[in-house]
Scaffold this motif. Sequence first.
Motif, short mmCIF file in Angstrom:
data_model
loop_
_atom_site.label_atom_id
_atom_site.label_comp_id
_atom_site.label_asym_id
_atom_site.label_seq_id
_atom_site.Cartn_x
_atom_site.Cartn_y
_atom_site.Cartn_z
N UNK A 146 11.74 -11.14 10.57
CA UNK A 146 12.27 -9.93 11.18
C UNK A 146 11.24 -8.80 11.11
N UNK A 147 11.37 -7.85 12.02
CA UNK A 147 10.48 -6.68 12.04
C UNK A 147 10.64 -5.88 10.77
N UNK A 148 11.84 -5.83 10.24
CA UNK A 148 12.10 -5.06 9.03
C UNK A 148 11.21 -5.53 7.88
N UNK A 149 11.11 -6.85 7.71
CA UNK A 149 10.30 -7.36 6.61
C UNK A 149 8.81 -7.23 6.89
N UNK A 150 8.42 -7.28 8.15
CA UNK A 150 7.01 -7.07 8.50
C UNK A 150 6.60 -5.63 8.20
N UNK A 151 7.45 -4.68 8.55
CA UNK A 151 7.17 -3.27 8.27
C UNK A 151 7.18 -3.02 6.76
N UNK A 152 8.11 -3.65 6.05
CA UNK A 152 8.16 -3.52 4.59
C UNK A 152 6.88 -4.07 3.96
N UNK A 153 6.41 -5.20 4.49
CA UNK A 153 5.17 -5.81 4.00
C UNK A 153 3.99 -4.86 4.17
N UNK A 154 3.85 -4.30 5.35
CA UNK A 154 2.74 -3.39 5.63
C UNK A 154 2.84 -2.13 4.77
N UNK A 155 4.04 -1.58 4.66
CA UNK A 155 4.24 -0.37 3.87
C UNK A 155 3.97 -0.62 2.39
N UNK A 156 4.38 -1.77 1.87
CA UNK A 156 4.15 -2.09 0.45
C UNK A 156 2.66 -2.17 0.14
N UNK A 157 1.92 -2.88 0.97
CA UNK A 157 0.48 -2.99 0.73
C UNK A 157 -0.22 -1.64 0.94
N UNK A 158 0.20 -0.87 1.92
CA UNK A 158 -0.40 0.46 2.13
C UNK A 158 -0.16 1.34 0.91
N UNK A 159 1.04 1.31 0.38
CA UNK A 159 1.40 2.05 -0.84
C UNK A 159 0.48 1.63 -1.98
N UNK A 160 0.33 0.32 -2.17
CA UNK A 160 -0.53 -0.18 -3.24
C UNK A 160 -1.98 0.21 -3.07
N UNK A 161 -2.50 0.10 -1.84
CA UNK A 161 -3.89 0.46 -1.59
C UNK A 161 -4.14 1.95 -1.80
N UNK A 162 -3.16 2.77 -1.43
CA UNK A 162 -3.30 4.21 -1.63
C UNK A 162 -3.45 4.54 -3.11
N UNK A 163 -2.58 3.98 -3.94
CA UNK A 163 -2.66 4.26 -5.37
C UNK A 163 -3.86 3.58 -6.02
N UNK A 164 -4.29 2.45 -5.48
CA UNK A 164 -5.52 1.84 -5.97
C UNK A 164 -6.71 2.75 -5.69
N UNK A 165 -6.75 3.35 -4.51
CA UNK A 165 -7.83 4.28 -4.19
C UNK A 165 -7.82 5.49 -5.11
N UNK A 166 -6.63 6.00 -5.43
CA UNK A 166 -6.53 7.12 -6.37
C UNK A 166 -7.03 6.71 -7.75
N UNK A 167 -6.66 5.52 -8.19
CA UNK A 167 -7.09 5.05 -9.51
C UNK A 167 -8.60 4.87 -9.57
#
Length: 104
Positions: A28-49
């Motif tokens: 479903x699109x919902x899980x695809x968007x959740x997947x992208x958002x989860x990794x984007x969230x993680x990459x953002x905080x990884x960049x901050x770290x």
Amino acid sequence: MAWFYLIIASFGEIFGVASINMYLKKKSWRWLITLIASFAFGFYFLALAMEDIPLGTAYAVWTGLGATGAVIMGVVVFKESMNVIRALFLTCIICGAVGLRIVS
């Protein structure tokens, strides 16, 4: 604060991997968007770290925590099997990320 960001970033990877599993099951699109958002969230905080933690250390800890969390989530949430071999390799991941040194 950088270490806190790194821990938060690992949750992005953990939930991203769980979202991959859900997307593959439901397509479903919902899980695809959740997947992208989860990794984007993680990459953002990884960049901050990584503003304060060296790349090699941050990446090793991030992937170690993420892989360990993904395995634990798979066992608990998705009812995947846990056996001795899997537990042994999970321990190797944790020791590698932590940098455990065996002294002889």
